[in-house]
Design an enzyme around this catalytic site. Structure first.
Site, PDB file in Angstrom:
ATOM      1  N   HIS A   1      97.752  -9.189 -42.634  1.00 22.64           N
ATOM      2  CA  HIS A   1      97.362  -7.819 -42.978  1.00 22.64           C
ATOM      3  C   HIS A   1      96.546  -7.756 -44.266  1.00 22.64           C
ATOM      4  O   HIS A   1      95.900  -6.749 -44.543  1.00 22.64           O
ATOM      5  CB  HIS A   1      98.565  -6.855 -42.969  1.00 22.64           C
ATOM      6  CG  HIS A   1      99.474  -6.895 -44.157  1.00 22.64           C
ATOM      7  ND1 HIS A   1     100.648  -7.607 -44.193  1.00 22.64           N
ATOM      8  CD2 HIS A   1      99.409  -6.255 -45.337  1.00 22.64           C
ATOM      9  CE1 HIS A   1     101.257  -7.406 -45.342  1.00 22.64           C
ATOM     10  NE2 HIS A   1     100.523  -6.588 -46.063  1.00 22.64           N
TER      11      HIS A   1
ATOM     12  N   ASP B   1     102.596 -13.048 -39.802  1.00 20.82           N
ATOM     13  CA  ASP B   1     101.692 -12.343 -40.722  1.00 20.82           C
ATOM     14  C   ASP B   1     101.014 -13.303 -41.707  1.00 20.82           C
ATOM     15  O   ASP B   1     101.339 -13.320 -42.891  1.00 20.82           O
ATOM     16  CB  ASP B   1     102.488 -11.255 -41.458  1.00 20.82           C
ATOM     17  CG  ASP B   1     101.587 -10.178 -42.023  1.00 20.82           C
ATOM     18  OD1 ASP B   1     100.360 -10.406 -42.089  1.00 20.82           O
ATOM     19  OD2 ASP B   1     102.096  -9.115 -42.405  1.00 20.82           O
TER      20      ASP B   1
ATOM     21  N   SER C   1     102.164  -8.581 -51.067  1.00 19.98           N
ATOM     22  CA  SER C   1     101.873  -9.080 -49.724  1.00 19.98           C
ATOM     23  C   SER C   1     101.079 -10.370 -49.806  1.00 19.98           C
ATOM     24  O   SER C   1     100.082 -10.437 -50.535  1.00 19.98           O
ATOM     25  CB  SER C   1     101.061  -8.061 -48.942  1.00 19.98           C
ATOM     26  OG  SER C   1     101.904  -7.039 -48.520  1.00 19.98           O
TER      27      SER C   1
END
Ligand code: ARG
Length: 716
Positions: A86, A222, A647
């Site tokens: 992402h 991810d 992230s």
């Protein structure tokens, strides 16, 4: 005074160290003093110097900020960078076309020559940091207004930046901490030639979509891989065919021995924003005014976008990244409203502020702190409606391209129009480049509908004074207004702008309907009503004093500053949540490929899987990536303290070896940005064994795995 304070914090940490083991986003330069002992007890085997050293190679040399808003790490001596899917999403979508749809099908470069350069993507290395609190605060005093204070501080900041950037080699950033009670500077080096190496298809990298986002149990692959390029001497350079993979000072070894409950885990990264010091009434304002507006407006944009994205794959690729960003915070903000309400967070804070107020009104503190709580509460009372208004407006500006573009472009056009022939020639290249990039990728029907629906919502929901332009529009209706505005505006297309440039006319520009609207909206955004000037000033002073007083009085146990996109370390453990029927794992701290397959729903937008994934699953060829019990791990939980911006951060074991990538938090603890919950708060990570299996076995990109330094018990 700072010295006394220092002793006090050291004293406090010896208690809170055990009490609040895993809360905290720590500065690397303070680890030795504040955390080292505690971390060693939990399983760290590195020295503070091995984590952060100014002169020698250390762990921090492998950690980068990725594309401004995420974290990544260097995992080979040829500049290979790993981050979340992402985080790479925007670049992957941009590089995709309907024919070569990397978002949908994934991508693996067979060799360095096949790696793909997105328009703009950069990574930022951290060089060093230092405390400049005394230097900066010696320039200000209590008689100054906040504006004056800011001006003096900014002047000093500019000097510090100048002194440390080594003639432009480095980017230096001075940031305020503890609400303006401390200042530190950070030295960075930016690399701007970063290329896509590989990514799994979106159905794996974003498996579970927005339904699973912010949720555990999770089964998401991810991750994505990029490479940093430099000139022949290893210096940053703009994109060039001559550039070579960067040999970074350090790269992380990758440990594939697996994780188990209570294993030490630490995360280095760039958490974006927390509000752990936020006063009670600030929380109330967010829960009751700001966030509901944010949620409502975001959902409206999402529905409009989805409608057009579902109809046309090229539109989907254009808006996928923007949509994901809006959807992510739409769910986050609703989760915040629910969690803060459920946990009565404002009430807890109010209690603390009551205690503080007592302390503040003691004879010896009163002169400085006596009005702090009153001023803060007064400010929030006065700005509740404004907060609601601002959130509707910001959502409009965020989601609608044509609410902002005519203003920014219009300013350059005004300058161009008002210039003489020679000056125009000078401005023209910049102007055409801006137009070129702004009018490349958008879908006009979608943009018109977003603008009309957002304007309508903003108009209907805000009790606050609206911009002039909107008031005149109410009469004709927003759809008609937007349709007419586009028809009569030079900003409707690249071609009409080019026509205008050939024959620029200042009156035409001034009266352009989209320019007028856009200017009006942005003026409203910047407006500070006269009656709020003093309350805002007093609030800023008081918030600073609140944090200062909470620390000096010992009433707050928080020993680290709020996140603000600076490099932090958080340490904790692999830690399960209570047993959950939705997870087939025998302990609820990890998930498996089997669990992922169980969730599979053919042709579903979020839970579909590529057919080759199903085939390879049948074969159970997990190789060295399987757990010793024979399953393939997918995601796991730690109790680290992270937030958005983290992230892509590396999750490291006690030796500083990569065991996973942080990619999310759990919804039950989503209020963690305001108050850390020791029982509930978890970080959701993708297991590095799943990542390597996806690269090696699923994608047949073994050459990438061969670049890594792999640590495996017995036979590597
Ligand atoms: N919640 C994650 C974060 O804020 C983003 C996950 C993106 N995935 C998604 N389904 N939207 O970092």
């Amino acid at each position: 005074m700072r010295r006394i304070y220092f002793i006090l914090t050291t004293f406090l940490i010896s208690f809170s160290g055990t009490l609040f083991a895993n809360e905290g986003m720590w500065f690397l330069m303070h680890i030795e003093r504040l955390n080292q002992r505690d971390m060693e007890k939990m399983g760290l085997q590195l020295t503070a110097e091995e984590i952060y050293s100014i002169n020698n190679q250390s762990l921090k040399d492998a950690i980068v900020q990725f594309d401004g808003g995420c974290t990544a790490s260097i995992i080979s001596n040829s500049g290979l960078v790993i981050t979340n899917h992402h985080c790479g999403y925007n670049a992957i979508a941009e590089l995709s076309t309907e024919e070569s749809n990397y978002l949908k099908n994934g991508f693996w470069a067979n060799s360095i020559n096949d790696e793909l350069k997105p328009k703009s993507l950069s990574v930022r290395f951290f060089v060093r940091m230092d405390d400049v609190s005394d230097r900066i605060l010696s320039k200000v005093n209590d008689t100054m207004s906040e504006k004056e204070r800011e001006a003096f501080i900014n002047k000093e900041i500019a000097k510090i930046e100048q002194e440390n950037n080594e003639g432009g080699k480095y980017t230096v950033s001075v940031r305020s901490f503890y609400q303006g009670n401390e200042y530190y500077y950070f030295v960075y080096q930016d690399y701007k030639d970063v290329r896509l190496v590989g990514t799994p298809p979106e159905s794996i990298g974003k498996y579970g979509g927005d339904t699973d986002n912010w949720e555990w149990p999770r089964h998401t692959g991810d991750f994505s891989l990029f490479r940093v390029y430099a000139d022949a001497d290893g210096n940053p350079a703009p994109y060039s065919k001559e550039n070579v993979p960067l040999k970074a000072k350090y790269h992380l070894p990758v440990n594939i021995n697996g994780v188990k409950e209570n294993d030490f885990a630490m995360i280095l990264g760039y958490p974006g924003r927390t509000n752990r010091w936020m006063p009670a009434e600030g929380i109330e304002q967010n829960v009751n005014y700001a966030y509901p507006a944010w949620v409502e407006a975001s959902k409206l944009s999402m529905d409009v976008m989805k409608k057009y994205m579902n109809k046309d794959e090229s539109v989907n690729l254009m808006y996928a990244s923007k949509y994901a960003g809006i959807a992510n915070y739409w769910k986050n903000r609703q989760g915040m409203i629910d969690a803060l309400t459920k946990h009565k967070t404002a009430k807890t804070k109010r209690k603390l502020e009551k205690k503080f107020n007592k302390w503040a009104n003691k004879k010896e503190h009163k002169a400085i702190y006596g009005n702090v709580v009153t001023n803060i509460n007064n400010y929030y009372n006065l700005t509740n409606e404004k907060a609601k208004h601002d959130n509707y407006l910001i959502s409009l500006l965020r989601s609608s391209k044509f609410s902002v573009l005519p203003y920014s472009l219009g300013r350059i056009l005004t300058n161009y129009t008002n210039s003489n022939e020679a000056k125009r020639k000078e401005i023209l290249p910049q102007l055409t480049a801006f137009i070129e990039s702004s009018y490349k990728e958008y879908h006009l029907p979608l943009e018109k509908e977003i603008l009309a629906t957002q304007l309508k919502l903003y108009n209907s929901k805000s009790n606050y004074k609206l911009p002039r332009e909107i008031i005149t529009v109410q009469k004709i209706g927003f759809n008609t207004y937007v349709t007419n505005s586009f028809k009569n505006s030079i900003f409707k297309s690249k071609e009409s702008l080019e026509t205008f440039i050939k024959n620029p006319d200042v009156d035409q520009l001034k009266n352009d309907p989209l320019y007028k609207l856009s200017s009006d909206l942005l003026a409203k955004y910047r407006e500070q009503p006269e009656q709020l000037v003093q309350p805002i000033n007093d609030y800023q002073t008081s918030f600073r004093l609140l944090v200062d007083g909470l620390r000096k009085s010992g009433l707050s146990s928080i020993l680290y500053p709020d996140a603000n996109s600076t490099l932090r370390l958080t340490y904790g453990k692999v830690r399960a949540l209570p047993k959950d029927a939705r997870n087939d794992a025998n302990i609820n701290n990890y998930t498996t490929l089997k669990g992922m397959i169980k969730k599979y729903k053919p042709n579903d937008a979020e839970f579909d899987l590529p057919s080759d994934m199903l085939n390879i699953y049948e074969k159970k060829d997990y190789g060295r990536y399987a757990d010793d019990k024979g399953y393939l791990p997918v995601n796991f939980l730690t109790d680290n303290d992270i937030t958005g911006g983290n992230s892509g951060s590396p999750v490291l074991n006690g030796k500083g070896e990569l065991i996973g990538l942080a990619f999310d938090g759990n919804i039950e603890a989503i209020a963690g940005d305001v108050i850390f919950d020791h029982n509930l708060q978890r970080t959701i990570n993708v297991d590095i064994r799943y990542v390597l299996w996806l690269i090696d076995k699923y994608s047949n990109a073994k050459h990438i795995v061969d670049e890594l330094t792999i640590v495996k018990k017995g036979n590597p």
